[in-house]
Scaffold this motif. Structure first.
Motif, PDB file in Angstrom:
ATOM      1  N   MET A 153       5.757  -8.594   8.939  1.00  0.00           N
ATOM      2  CA  MET A 153       5.473  -7.246   9.391  1.00  0.00           C
ATOM      3  C   MET A 153       4.010  -6.935   9.081  1.00  0.00           C
ATOM      4  N   LYS A 154       3.368  -6.263  10.023  1.00  0.00           N
ATOM      5  CA  LYS A 154       1.967  -5.871   9.865  1.00  0.00           C
ATOM      6  C   LYS A 154       1.861  -4.347   9.891  1.00  0.00           C
ATOM      7  N   GLY A 173       2.780   8.529  -1.611  1.00  0.00           N
ATOM      8  CA  GLY A 173       3.119   8.806  -0.222  1.00  0.00           C
ATOM      9  C   GLY A 173       2.901   7.608   0.696  1.00  0.00           C
ATOM     10  N   TYR A 174       1.893   6.788   0.391  1.00  0.00           N
ATOM     11  CA  TYR A 174       1.643   5.595   1.203  1.00  0.00           C
ATOM     12  C   TYR A 174       2.782   4.593   1.032  1.00  0.00           C
ATOM     13  N   GLU A 175       3.281   4.453  -0.193  1.00  0.00           N
ATOM     14  CA  GLU A 175       4.410   3.566  -0.451  1.00  0.00           C
ATOM     15  C   GLU A 175       5.663   4.062   0.266  1.00  0.00           C
ATOM     16  N   LEU A 176       5.888   5.367   0.232  1.00  0.00           N
ATOM     17  CA  LEU A 176       7.039   5.940   0.933  1.00  0.00           C
ATOM     18  C   LEU A 176       6.923   5.701   2.436  1.00  0.00           C
ATOM     19  N   ALA A 177       5.719   5.878   2.967  1.00  0.00           N
ATOM     20  CA  ALA A 177       5.507   5.649   4.399  1.00  0.00           C
ATOM     21  C   ALA A 177       5.735   4.190   4.750  1.00  0.00           C
ATOM     22  N   LEU A 178       5.219   3.290   3.921  1.00  0.00           N
ATOM     23  CA  LEU A 178       5.406   1.869   4.177  1.00  0.00           C
ATOM     24  C   LEU A 178       6.892   1.502   4.153  1.00  0.00           C
ATOM     25  N   SER A 179       7.601   2.052   3.192  1.00  0.00           N
ATOM     26  CA  SER A 179       9.049   1.791   3.096  1.00  0.00           C
ATOM     27  C   SER A 179       9.793   2.248   4.342  1.00  0.00           C
ATOM     28  N   PHE A 208       9.048   1.797   7.293  1.00  0.00           N
ATOM     29  CA  PHE A 208       8.961   0.778   8.350  1.00  0.00           C
ATOM     30  C   PHE A 208       9.837  -0.443   8.068  1.00  0.00           C
ATOM     31  N   LEU A 209      10.356  -0.547   6.869  1.00  0.00           N
ATOM     32  CA  LEU A 209      11.134  -1.733   6.490  1.00  0.00           C
ATOM     33  C   LEU A 209      12.596  -1.604   6.885  1.00  0.00           C
ATOM     34  N   LYS A 233       3.135  -5.135  -4.488  1.00  0.00           N
ATOM     35  CA  LYS A 233       4.527  -4.686  -4.420  1.00  0.00           C
ATOM     36  C   LYS A 233       5.209  -5.115  -3.117  1.00  0.00           C
ATOM     37  N   PHE A 234       4.454  -5.130  -2.013  1.00  0.00           N
ATOM     38  CA  PHE A 234       4.999  -5.476  -0.696  1.00  0.00           C
ATOM     39  C   PHE A 234       4.383  -6.791  -0.215  1.00  0.00           C
ATOM     40  N   LYS A 235       4.680  -7.870  -0.932  1.00  0.00           N
ATOM     41  CA  LYS A 235       4.075  -9.176  -0.652  1.00  0.00           C
ATOM     42  C   LYS A 235       4.418  -9.718   0.730  1.00  0.00           C
ATOM     43  N   ASP A 236       5.552  -9.310   1.285  1.00  0.00           N
ATOM     44  CA  ASP A 236       5.973  -9.824   2.584  1.00  0.00           C
ATOM     45  C   ASP A 236       5.380  -9.025   3.751  1.00  0.00           C
ATOM     46  N   VAL A 237       4.600  -8.011   3.447  1.00  0.00           N
ATOM     47  CA  VAL A 237       3.997  -7.175   4.477  1.00  0.00           C
ATOM     48  C   VAL A 237       2.493  -7.418   4.502  1.00  0.00           C
TER      49      VAL A 237
END
Length: 137
Positions: free
Chosen positions: A1-2, A128-134, A136-137, A37-41
């Motif tokens: 995921m990008k 908030g950036y972490e919440l936004a990123l989450s 998309f998962l 924290k989001f190594k797969d992204v």
């Protein structure tokens, strides 16, 4: 995921500017932790103080990334052009604000982005950036 994070004006001053409102961490320091924290992204980052560059980056990102996290900062409340760019692309956008803009000055209560965004996150600091990123998962 990008995922592409786009930050607008004055967010290059995080860690220095109004630490009571925006915290003591630079965005680059926070971004390193987010990537860990989001190594797969695959997380890319762009910041500009120039409205047209933000519009160009939104248009560029269409079909190149799976999602966009956008903190247009003060342009949120003034830029019809950025709002139109979010509306024009098919890539989902989550609008993020570090502070709770609805608890601030009246002019900050309006967003030209929110009506076209997948969602809006505000008032949780850099988290908030972490919440936004989450989202998309």
């Amino acid at each position: 995921m990008k995922i592409l994070i786009i930050n607008g004006p004055n967010l290059n001053l995080l860690g220095k500017r109004e630490p009571d409102t925006y915290g003591n961490s630079s965005f680059e320091d926070y971004l390193s932790k987010l990537r860990e924290k989001f190594k797969d992204v695959e997380i890319s980052y762009f910041q500009s103080n120039i409205e047209g560059e933000l519009v160009d980056k939104l248009q560029w990102a269409e079909r190149k990334v799976d999602g966009i996290i956008l903190n247009a900062a003060a342009y949120t409340h003034t830029s019809i052009g950025i709002g139109d760019a979010v509306k024009a692309i098919n890539t989902p956008v989550v609008e993020v604000h570090i502070s709770n803009v609805t608890a601030r000055e009246e002019f900050r209560h309006n967003s030209f982005i929110a009506p076209h965004a997948k969602g809006v996150i505000l008032g949780f600091g850099l988290k908030g950036y972490e919440l936004a990123l989450s989202s998309f998962l």
